[in-house]
Design a protein around this motif. Structure first.
Motif, PDB file in Angstrom:
ATOM      1  N   ALA A 180      33.310 -11.593  -5.780  1.00  0.00           N
ATOM      2  CA  ALA A 180      33.453 -10.264  -6.412  1.00  0.00           C
ATOM      3  C   ALA A 180      33.918  -9.210  -5.420  1.00  0.00           C
ATOM      4  O   ALA A 180      33.532  -8.041  -5.518  1.00  0.00           O
ATOM      5  CB  ALA A 180      32.140  -9.836  -7.071  1.00  0.00           C
ATOM      6  N   ILE A 185      27.054  -7.710  -8.080  1.00  0.00           N
ATOM      7  CA  ILE A 185      27.339  -8.122  -9.455  1.00  0.00           C
ATOM      8  C   ILE A 185      26.277  -7.620 -10.433  1.00  0.00           C
ATOM      9  O   ILE A 185      26.529  -7.548 -11.629  1.00  0.00           O
ATOM     10  CB  ILE A 185      27.487  -9.661  -9.565  1.00  0.00           C
ATOM     11  CG1 ILE A 185      26.184 -10.367  -9.209  1.00  0.00           C
ATOM     12  CG2 ILE A 185      28.623 -10.159  -8.678  1.00  0.00           C
ATOM     13  CD1 ILE A 185      26.178 -11.842  -9.562  1.00  0.00           C
ATOM     14  N   ASP A 238      30.697 -16.896 -16.496  1.00  0.00           N
ATOM     15  CA  ASP A 238      31.211 -17.130 -15.154  1.00  0.00           C
ATOM     16  C   ASP A 238      30.161 -16.702 -14.136  1.00  0.00           C
ATOM     17  O   ASP A 238      29.304 -15.870 -14.407  1.00  0.00           O
ATOM     18  CB  ASP A 238      32.525 -16.395 -14.919  1.00  0.00           C
ATOM     19  CG  ASP A 238      32.327 -14.890 -14.809  1.00  0.00           C
ATOM     20  OD1 ASP A 238      31.607 -14.341 -15.667  1.00  0.00           O
ATOM     21  OD2 ASP A 238      32.878 -14.278 -13.888  1.00  0.00           O
ATOM     22  N   ALA A 240      30.212 -14.916 -11.484  1.00  0.00           N
ATOM     23  CA  ALA A 240      30.206 -13.539 -10.997  1.00  0.00           C
ATOM     24  C   ALA A 240      29.887 -12.527 -12.092  1.00  0.00           C
ATOM     25  O   ALA A 240      29.940 -11.323 -11.850  1.00  0.00           O
ATOM     26  CB  ALA A 240      31.551 -13.206 -10.359  1.00  0.00           C
ATOM     27  N   THR A 242      31.450 -11.594 -14.883  1.00  0.00           N
ATOM     28  CA  THR A 242      32.542 -10.732 -15.334  1.00  0.00           C
ATOM     29  C   THR A 242      33.011 -11.083 -16.745  1.00  0.00           C
ATOM     30  O   THR A 242      33.803 -10.343 -17.322  1.00  0.00           O
ATOM     31  CB  THR A 242      33.753 -10.858 -14.389  1.00  0.00           C
ATOM     32  OG1 THR A 242      34.257 -12.207 -14.423  1.00  0.00           O
ATOM     33  CG2 THR A 242      33.375 -10.511 -12.965  1.00  0.00           C
ATOM     34  N   ARG A 243      32.515 -12.195 -17.293  1.00  0.00           N
ATOM     35  CA  ARG A 243      33.018 -12.673 -18.587  1.00  0.00           C
ATOM     36  C   ARG A 243      31.859 -13.167 -19.451  1.00  0.00           C
ATOM     37  O   ARG A 243      31.010 -13.918 -18.997  1.00  0.00           O
ATOM     38  CB  ARG A 243      34.016 -13.810 -18.341  1.00  0.00           C
ATOM     39  CG  ARG A 243      34.600 -14.442 -19.574  1.00  0.00           C
ATOM     40  CD  ARG A 243      35.741 -15.387 -19.211  1.00  0.00           C
ATOM     41  NE  ARG A 243      35.338 -16.401 -18.252  1.00  0.00           N
ATOM     42  CZ  ARG A 243      34.806 -17.582 -18.588  1.00  0.00           C
ATOM     43  NH1 ARG A 243      34.606 -17.887 -19.858  1.00  0.00           N
ATOM     44  NH2 ARG A 243      34.469 -18.463 -17.658  1.00  0.00           N
ATOM     45  N   THR A 258      29.274  -5.201 -19.552  1.00  0.00           N
ATOM     46  CA  THR A 258      28.994  -5.365 -18.125  1.00  0.00           C
ATOM     47  C   THR A 258      27.534  -5.752 -17.953  1.00  0.00           C
ATOM     48  O   THR A 258      26.776  -5.853 -18.924  1.00  0.00           O
ATOM     49  CB  THR A 258      29.251  -4.064 -17.332  1.00  0.00           C
ATOM     50  OG1 THR A 258      28.254  -3.088 -17.682  1.00  0.00           O
ATOM     51  CG2 THR A 258      30.639  -3.497 -17.636  1.00  0.00           C
ATOM     52  N   THR A 259      27.123  -5.919 -16.705  1.00  0.00           N
ATOM     53  CA  THR A 259      25.731  -6.269 -16.424  1.00  0.00           C
ATOM     54  C   THR A 259      24.811  -5.051 -16.462  1.00  0.00           C
ATOM     55  O   THR A 259      23.590  -5.196 -16.425  1.00  0.00           O
ATOM     56  CB  THR A 259      25.598  -6.929 -15.042  1.00  0.00           C
ATOM     57  OG1 THR A 259      26.070  -6.028 -14.036  1.00  0.00           O
ATOM     58  CG2 THR A 259      26.404  -8.216 -14.980  1.00  0.00           C
TER      59      THR A 259
END
Length: 494
Positions: A180, A185, A238, A240, A242-243, A258-259
């Motif tokens: 990342a 993350i 994924d 990291a 991101t998906r 997002t997280t």
């Protein structure tokens, strides 16, 4: 010592009253599907018998040089070795601050030594100028395919709310590269600011059904306790995050862009926990410290209910436990009765040392009895998913999607499996054979889909290009449309 601030708060003891369902389960299971109407309701709140308590006679691992504290281990049973990463500090590992050490051993009772047989190695340290410029701590390591993933707490200094969660990857568990772009993350939600200004950290990761799960502390979460205690869960498609990010809330998993979103549901009132999927019990387990030792709290796959009463691994502790897990974060099989028994082993710090921080890592464990791992096709499939073992043809049989895939090369099977056994289990003969993965088999890659191997005209997903290299398979680049044109097989890795 970024974990100590969080772990020093009062932990609530586990009681009989917290084993009931804490969510109504709307939204269904791991893929959102509802349980089949004809399926009998699963018994809840089942009492599991325990046996064979065990504890190491002394310290099993410690940093050398000037390491004065050792805590927050992650322990992996991988390739015939026990591998452990934990939080410590070497003056020789710059910059000054927490470092991640690595050591290995043939036995849980140690001694754990460095890769060359000497002292444990410092394998990951702060990156000046980054969010983790001073501290890297609380590692949680999993392996998917040929890649190791380390989720960790990072901090640029000892300032308020300075902790966030980062990700690094490695081909061997020793040499790590930040993912990342070196950015965190997962960070604090900032729902509520409390006296405990730790932030977000102490991650624990599991890979299951194509999802990366991370359980973590966030003292700013809405559902955290007065002292910042609480454990929050995210998953993504994924590593990291991101998906396909989803957060666990009161109604189950909910998709988020997002997280960072309000964290409204905590699974455990505590700090520094470890998460594991237990196929033999068809349940997740969270290991967390309570008054008398490490409590094991169980959850169904969708975290809507608790199918078993908590179990306790007694003994001294001063910081969170590291469960002994397979590379994918799942529970390893027992060497005894695989249809009845599940081993639970932890390594945890047991004293506060001279530096005022946890140290003296020791091993504790016990077996849970009555898993009923071989009762019926559905449980059998869950219990042995991702396990590989010798086939009658001097190849390796991999259990995937309730079927057997015969793999020519052991190294390829080891990259795909969560666990490789040296002897065949008779119970797997109940699975049908689906395909054979021969050396040099056609492998394809689509930018929007990933990697897959073509067997008998069907496309089976694999986690990365490492499998192709081990199998001497050239990788053919194709488009997403061509990928979708293949008849679908199933994933060969989780």
């Amino acid at each position: 010592m970024v974990a100590v601030v969080a772990a020093g708060a009062v932990l609530a003891a586990c009681s009989d009253g917290n084993v009931q369902s804490q969510a109504d389960g709307k939204g269904g299971g791991i893929g959102g599907a509802q349980q089949a109407p004809q399926e009998k309701p699963r018994p809840m709140d089942v009492v599991l018998a325990t046996s064979d308590p065990r504890a190491s006679g002394g310290v099993v691992a410690a940093g050398d040089q000037d390491a004065v504290y050792n805590y927050s281990p992650t322990v992996m049973r991988d390739g015939g070795k026990l591998k452990m990463w934990w939080c410590s500090q070497y003056g020789s590992a710059q910059p000054p601050g927490d470092d991640v050490l690595y050591a290995q051993s043939p036995s849980l009772d140690g001694p754990f030594t460095g890769p060359s047989g000497g002292g444990p190695a410092a394998v990951f340290s702060g990156a000046p100028g980054g969010f983790d410029g001073m501290h890297t701590c609380d590692p949680s390591v999993i392996k998917v395919g040929s890649t190791y993933y380390m989720y960790y707490t990072g901090a640029a200094g000892d300032h308020a709310l300075g902790n966030s969660i980062g990700l690094a990857t490695s081909p061997d568990g020793l040499t790590w590269t930040r993912a990342a772009g070196g950015r965190p993350i997962i960070g604090p939600a900032h729902d509520v600011h409390r006296a405990n200004v730790y932030g977000a950290g102490q991650p624990s990761a599991v890979y299951l059904d194509g999802w990366f799960y991370v359980l973590f502390t966030d003292t700013t979460a809405k559902a955290a306790g007065w002292n910042g205690a609480g454990q929050f869960l995210l998953r993504a498609k994924d590593a990291a995050f991101t998906r396909g990010v989803e957060t666990l809330g009161e109604q189950g998993f909910v998709a988020k862009p997002t997280t960072i979103s309000p964290r409204t549901r905590s699974l455990v009132d505590g700090f520094s926990t470890d998460l594991m999927w237990v196929g033999s019990l068809d349940a997740f387990v969270i290991a967390h410290e309570t008054d008398a030792g490490t409590t094991l709290t169980f959850w169904t796959r969708d975290f809507t209910a608790q199918p078993y009463r908590p179990a306790l691994i007694p003994g001294a502790w001063k910081e969170g436990p590291g469960l002994v897990r397979r590379p994918d974060g799942h529970a390893p099989l027992t060497s005894g009765d695989v249809c009845d028994r599940v081993p639970f082993d932890v390594v945890r710090a047991t004293i506060i040392g001279g530096a005022g921080a946890p140290t003296d890592l020791k091993h504790f464990g016990l077996d849970v009895r009555g898993s009923r791992a071989c009762d019926g096709d559905a449980r059998l499939r869950t219990s042995f998913e991702g396990v590989a073992m010798p086939s009658p043809q001097r190849t390796i049989d991999l259990v995937a999607d309730g079927k057997l895939v015969r793999v020519d090369r052991r190294s390829v099977a080891a990259a795909l499996a969560g666990e490789v056994l040296d002897q065949r289990l008779k119970v797997v003969d109940r699975f049908p054979q689906a395909a054979r993965l021969s050396a040099g088999a056609k492998t394809v890659h689509a930018p929007g889909r990933g990697y897959g191997v073509v067997l008998d005209g069907k496309l089976y997903a694999v986690p990365d290009a490492g499998t192709a290299a081990l199998n001497d398979s050239a990788v053919e680049e194709i488009g997403d449309q061509a990928w979708d044109g293949f008849p679908a097989g199933f994933s060969l890795a989780g």
